[in-house]
Design an enzyme around this catalytic site. Structure first.
Site, short mmCIF file in Angstrom:
data_model
loop_
_atom_site.label_atom_id
_atom_site.label_comp_id
_atom_site.label_asym_id
_atom_site.label_seq_id
_atom_site.Cartn_x
_atom_site.Cartn_y
_atom_site.Cartn_z
N GLY A 1 2.93 -1.27 4.23
CA GLY A 1 3.05 0.15 3.90
C GLY A 1 4.50 0.53 3.68
N GLY A 2 5.16 0.97 4.76
CA GLY A 2 6.53 1.49 4.66
C GLY A 2 7.50 0.59 3.90
N ASN B 1 0.87 -1.18 0.00
CA ASN B 1 0.00 0.00 0.00
C ASN B 1 0.91 1.23 0.00
OD1 ASN B 1 -1.84 2.03 0.47
ND2 ASN B 1 -2.23 1.47 2.61
N TRP B 2 0.98 1.88 -1.15
CA TRP B 2 1.90 3.01 -1.27
C TRP B 2 1.38 4.30 -0.66
CZ3 TRP B 2 4.28 2.69 -6.93
CH2 TRP B 2 5.23 1.65 -6.94
N LYS B 3 0.11 4.31 -0.29
CA LYS B 3 -0.49 5.53 0.28
C LYS B 3 -0.18 6.73 -0.64
CE LYS B 3 0.22 3.39 4.72
NZ LYS B 3 0.22 3.53 6.17
N HIS C 1 -9.36 0.94 4.70
CA HIS C 1 -8.10 1.16 5.42
C HIS C 1 -8.35 2.11 6.60
CE1 HIS C 1 -4.00 2.40 6.31
NE2 HIS C 1 -3.62 1.30 5.69
N GLU D 1 -6.78 4.51 7.71
CA GLU D 1 -6.58 5.94 7.42
C GLU D 1 -7.81 6.52 6.72
OE1 GLU D 1 -2.80 5.56 5.46
OE2 GLU D 1 -1.91 4.92 7.35
N GLY E 1 2.49 1.75 10.69
CA GLY E 1 3.44 2.84 10.60
C GLY E 1 4.14 3.17 11.90
N SER F 1 3.46 -2.64 10.23
CA SER F 1 4.91 -2.67 10.45
C SER F 1 5.56 -4.00 10.05
CB SER F 1 5.24 -2.31 11.90
OG SER F 1 4.84 -0.98 12.17
N GLU G 1 -5.41 -5.33 10.15
CA GLU G 1 -4.36 -4.34 10.41
C GLU G 1 -4.63 -3.64 11.74
OE1 GLU G 1 -2.27 -2.99 6.61
OE2 GLU G 1 -4.01 -1.72 6.86
#
Ligand code: PEP
Length: 254
Positions: free
Chosen positions: A238-239, A11-13, A97, A99, A177, A217, A171
């Site tokens: 993500g990261g 997920n590149w956001k 998600h 967010e 994150g 994470s 998640e």
């Protein structure tokens, strides 16, 4: 090999415009693995460049959208519809998600509407759910997840799609994150509870077919242990999906 196969999804956001996405895929060491799928969710703006890049590089990597609007067209300034995504060849959408729930006020009702619209339009949906730290610490993890899934499980279209075009990503919000991952035991316990919930509501064979990804994470240092858990069918990352080295390292652990 895992019974449901493995999905590694990035997920590149709001990261990677078209040029840096091209560089990412050029630098990504990718080779096909039986029973495993790699997928990346770039921003809307980057979708076409990502599709073109993986095609040009001969990489069998799925490209999906991070969101979409439930209506097919109309006066919704700033939004992107299913038919627009379909026109460029997108077949997957990520929904729910944390967010989107937190910053864009997406309630379970909104997420259900989007999920139904996506399924009716033929998209494959990866639906995210997860509890906050407060909810976990007060022993509410399963009731929160059950509430987040309730209307989806009760809907006949979703019930029919589960295990086919509808899958889940667990998640925990406190792990996204933050560098704090759920331990493999914590994650497995929650995934097993989710599968038990699916079994009670939709039956064993459907529950057995639903991929439940873990997200929060995930790094090359913890992915192998998570993946060794019987109810964890992959990772939503993500990261560590942003750099070819770390995403490639995750893929190599499969
Ligand atoms: C995510 O946002 O879906 C996620 C899991 O992020 P990270 O891997 O950075 O925790």
């Amino acid at each position: 090999m895992k019974p449901r196969g493995i999905l590694l999804a990035g997920n590149w956001k709001m990261n990677h415009g078209p040029a840096s996405a091209r560089g990412f895929f050029e630098g990504l060491p990718f080779s096909k693995k039986p029973g495993a799928t790699m997928r990346v969710y770039p921003s809307f703006l980057t979708l076409q460049a990502a599709l073109d890049a993986v095609k040009a590089n001969g990489q069998e990597i799925e490209i999906g959208a991070q969101n979409f609007h439930a209506e097919k067209s109309g006066a919704f300034t700033g939004e992107v519809s299913g038919p627009m995504l379909e026109e460029i060849g997108i077949q997957q959408v990520l929904l729910g998600h944390s967010e989107r729930r937190q910053y864009f006020a997406e309630t379970p009702a909104v997420i259900l509407k989007k999920t139904l619209s996506a399924l009716h339009q033929g998209f494959e949906v990866l639906l995210c759910i997860g509890e906050t730290l407060e909810e976990r610490n007060s022993g509410q993890t399963i009731s929160v997840l059950t509430h987040q899934l309730e209307s989806t499980l009760a809907d006949p279209t979703c019930a029919e799609a589960f295990g086919k075009t509808l899958h889940l990503a667990y998640e925990p919000v406190w792990a996204i994150g933050t560098g704090v991952t759920a331990s493999p035991a914590q994650a497995q316990e929650t995934h097993a509870s989710l599968r038990a919930l699916l079994t009670r509501t939709l039956g064993q064979s459907t529950a057995d077919a639903v991929q439940i990804l873990y997200g929060g994470s995930v790094t090359p240092a913890n992915f192998a242990e998570l993946l060794a858990c019987p109810d964890i069918d992959g990772g939503l990352v993500g990261g560590a999906s942003l750099k070819p080295d770390s995403f490639g390292a995750l893929w190599n652990l499969i």
